[in-house]
Design a protein around this motif. Sequence first.
Motif, PDB file in Angstrom:
ATOM      1  N   LYS A   1       0.815  -1.209   0.000  1.00 39.06           N
ATOM      2  CA  LYS A   1       0.000   0.000   0.000  1.00 39.06           C
ATOM      3  C   LYS A   1       0.851   1.262   0.000  1.00 39.06           C
TER       4      LYS A   1
ATOM      5  N   ASP B   1       0.487   4.068  -2.839  1.00 39.37           N
ATOM      6  CA  ASP B   1       0.178   5.455  -2.503  1.00 39.37           C
ATOM      7  C   ASP B   1       1.246   6.410  -3.042  1.00 39.37           C
TER       8      ASP B   1
ATOM      9  N   LYS C   1      -4.056   3.405  -8.772  1.00 41.51           N
ATOM     10  CA  LYS C   1      -5.368   2.945  -8.318  1.00 41.51           C
ATOM     11  C   LYS C   1      -5.765   1.731  -9.146  1.00 41.51           C
ATOM     12  N   GLU C   2      -6.731   0.987  -8.652  1.00 40.04           N
ATOM     13  CA  GLU C   2      -7.174  -0.220  -9.347  1.00 40.04           C
ATOM     14  C   GLU C   2      -7.586   0.123 -10.770  1.00 40.04           C
TER      15      GLU C   2
ATOM     16  N   ASP D   1      -5.497   0.985 -13.192  1.00 43.61           N
ATOM     17  CA  ASP D   1      -4.440   1.711 -13.898  1.00 43.61           C
ATOM     18  C   ASP D   1      -3.635   0.738 -14.747  1.00 43.61           C
TER      19      ASP D   1
END
Length: 78
Positions: A16, A20, A25-26, A28
């Motif tokens: 994570k 970050d 993000k999911e 991409d």
Amino acid sequence: MQVSKWGNSLAIRLPKALVDELGLKEGDEIDVVAARKGTIEIETKEERRRRAIENMEARNWPALPAGWKFDRDEANER
């Protein structure tokens, strides 16, 4: 991170903190653009588009007319 088998490929899970830091993000899409000893560089599809536009702007190519859309059939007419 652990490398795991995923079908005929290998995969890793990104922690994570790294996700970050990279702003991922999911969903991409990313490309590995360079891999050197101990370092992997990635680029998102959006970053690649932005870089391409910046390169075109740096060449001072003329802007396309507003509302212009590429027509593959028209471009391939003989």
